[in-house]
Scaffold this active site. Sequence first.
Site, PDB file in Angstrom:
ATOM      1  N   GLU A   1       1.205   1.681  -6.777  1.00  0.00           N
ATOM      2  CA  GLU A   1       2.663   1.492  -6.881  1.00  0.00           C
ATOM      3  C   GLU A   1       3.166   0.811  -5.621  1.00  0.00           C
ATOM      4  O   GLU A   1       2.804   1.216  -4.503  1.00  0.00           O
ATOM      5  CB  GLU A   1       3.312   2.864  -7.055  1.00  0.00           C
TER       6      GLU A   1
ATOM      7  N   ASP B   1       3.260  -6.632 -14.538  1.00  0.00           N
ATOM      8  CA  ASP B   1       3.762  -6.293 -15.873  1.00  0.00           C
ATOM      9  C   ASP B   1       3.425  -7.379 -16.885  1.00  0.00           C
ATOM     10  O   ASP B   1       2.954  -7.111 -17.990  1.00  0.00           O
ATOM     11  CB  ASP B   1       5.282  -6.105 -15.839  1.00  0.00           C
TER      12      ASP B   1
ATOM     13  N   TYR C   1      14.390  -1.312  -3.810  1.00  0.00           N
ATOM     14  CA  TYR C   1      13.207  -2.131  -4.087  1.00  0.00           C
ATOM     15  C   TYR C   1      13.176  -3.341  -3.153  1.00  0.00           C
ATOM     16  O   TYR C   1      12.153  -3.637  -2.525  1.00  0.00           O
ATOM     17  CB  TYR C   1      13.230  -2.579  -5.554  1.00  0.00           C
TER      18      TYR C   1
HETATM   19 MG    MG Z   1      10.848  -4.401 -15.655  1.00  0.00          MG
END
Ligand code: MG
Length: 382
Positions: A38, A174, A224
Site C-alpha cells: 500500500e 489498478d 494522498y
Molecule cells: Mg480509484
Amino acid sequence: MSVAHQLDGRARDAFRNSFGYLPRAVAVAPGRMNIIGEHTDYNLGFVLPAAIDRHVGVALSLRKDPGVRIRSDRYPMPVDFDTLPDRRQGNWTDYVLGVACQVRGVAEAAAGFEAAIVSEVPVGSGLSSSGALEVAVAVALLRAQDLQLPPLEIARLCQRAENSFVGARTGVMDQFTALLARAGNATLLDCRSMHHEPVPLPGPAFSWLLADTRVRHELAASAYNDRRAECEAAARELGVASLRDAGPDDLERITDPTQRRRARHVVSENARVLQAAAMLQRRSPRALGGILYASHASLRDDFAVSCRELDLLVELAAQGPTVVGARMMGGGFGGCVLILLETPGLDGLEQYLAEGYARVFHRTPEFHRVRSVDGVMPGAAS
Ligand code: MG
Ligand code: ADP
C-alpha cells in the site's frame, strides 16, 4: 454464465434502453483487491493485487458527429456534450472523458461516441471502481474502432487520464490489474520495471473477505497528495530517484522525522510484499497473517493513513478464531479492510464484525466475499 458475461448483457441492455439501438462494442473490466503493498506503487515499489468478481461494463458506439453522450446506472442524470471536452468537468464523467481524450491522442479516434455504464464495483471503497471504469471505457473505445494496443499501453493511457484529466495522482496498479490479472492468482508487480508474475492464491479452504467501513473521511484526497510529496522529499534528501531505491540503513539520513516515518513504511512495505509473495509461492497462506497485521500497523503508525473505523475492524478480525490476518486496504481514511480467513468461518466472522462495529459506530460494515478473476486480457504479453 460468468459474472463478467452477465454484466456484458446488462451493459448492452442499458445501452439499448438509453439510445434505442445496439452498441458497437462492449468491455467488462474488474475491480481489484490488493493483498499487500500500500502506497508503494507511486514510490515505484512492489504491489500484489488480484482482480475480483465485481465488474464495470461499458457498451459503446461511435457517432458520426462529434457529440458525446454518457449514461451510468450509478448517476441518474444523463450527460451530453456537443463535442468532447478537453477539460475536467469536476464530476464522474471525467473518468470517461479523460480516457476518450487519451485514446484520441494515440489512436486518431473518430468523432463522438455514446456510452452506457453498468457497475457492480462499490464507488469510493478502495476496490478501484475508477480503474475498472477507465479500462472498460478504453477497451470499448478501441474495440469500437477495431484498434488494438498492448495492455500495458492501455494501462498507462488510463493512468494518464486519471492523473492529468481527473487530477488524482494515482499509480498504475489498478488499471494494470483490471487488464492483466489472472483468476486464481495475485500479480506480483514491480512498479518500476513493470515486470510482473502470477502468484498463486490459497485454494478454497481460505477466503478473502472485504469489510467496508462505509466511511470516507474528507482528508483522503489531500492526505494522498501530501504523502506523495513527503515520499518525494525523502527520496530527494537521500539522493535517489524514488524510495524504491532506499533501504533500511538509509532511513536515519532523513532529517525530518515525519518524512523518515513515511519512508520507513515504504521501505518495510516493499519487503513485506516480497515476503508475502514468497509465502504464497510456497503455498503457506498461514504465514501471511503476521505480514498483513504488520502492514496495517505500519500504515497506521508510520504512514498515518488509517482511521478509527479501519483500526477497529482489524482489531475485531484479529480476535476471530478462523482469521489468518487482516489489514486496511487502499489509500486509507476509510474504505475496506482485507481479511484472509478459513472459509467455514465466514458467516460467524461477518456477524462478529457487524456487532462489534455497530456497538462503537452505530452502523454495520458492508461485506464483500470476493473471488479472484481474470482481467480483460489475462496473461497477455505486455
Ligand atoms: Mg480509484
Ligand atoms: P475507487 O476507485 O476506490 O472506487 P475513486 O475515488 O478512485 O474510488 O473513484 C470513484 C469515482 O469513479 C466515482 O466518484 C465516480 O466519479 C467514478 N465512477 C466509479 N464507478 C462509476 C460508475 N459506475 N459510473 C460512473 N462513474 C463511476
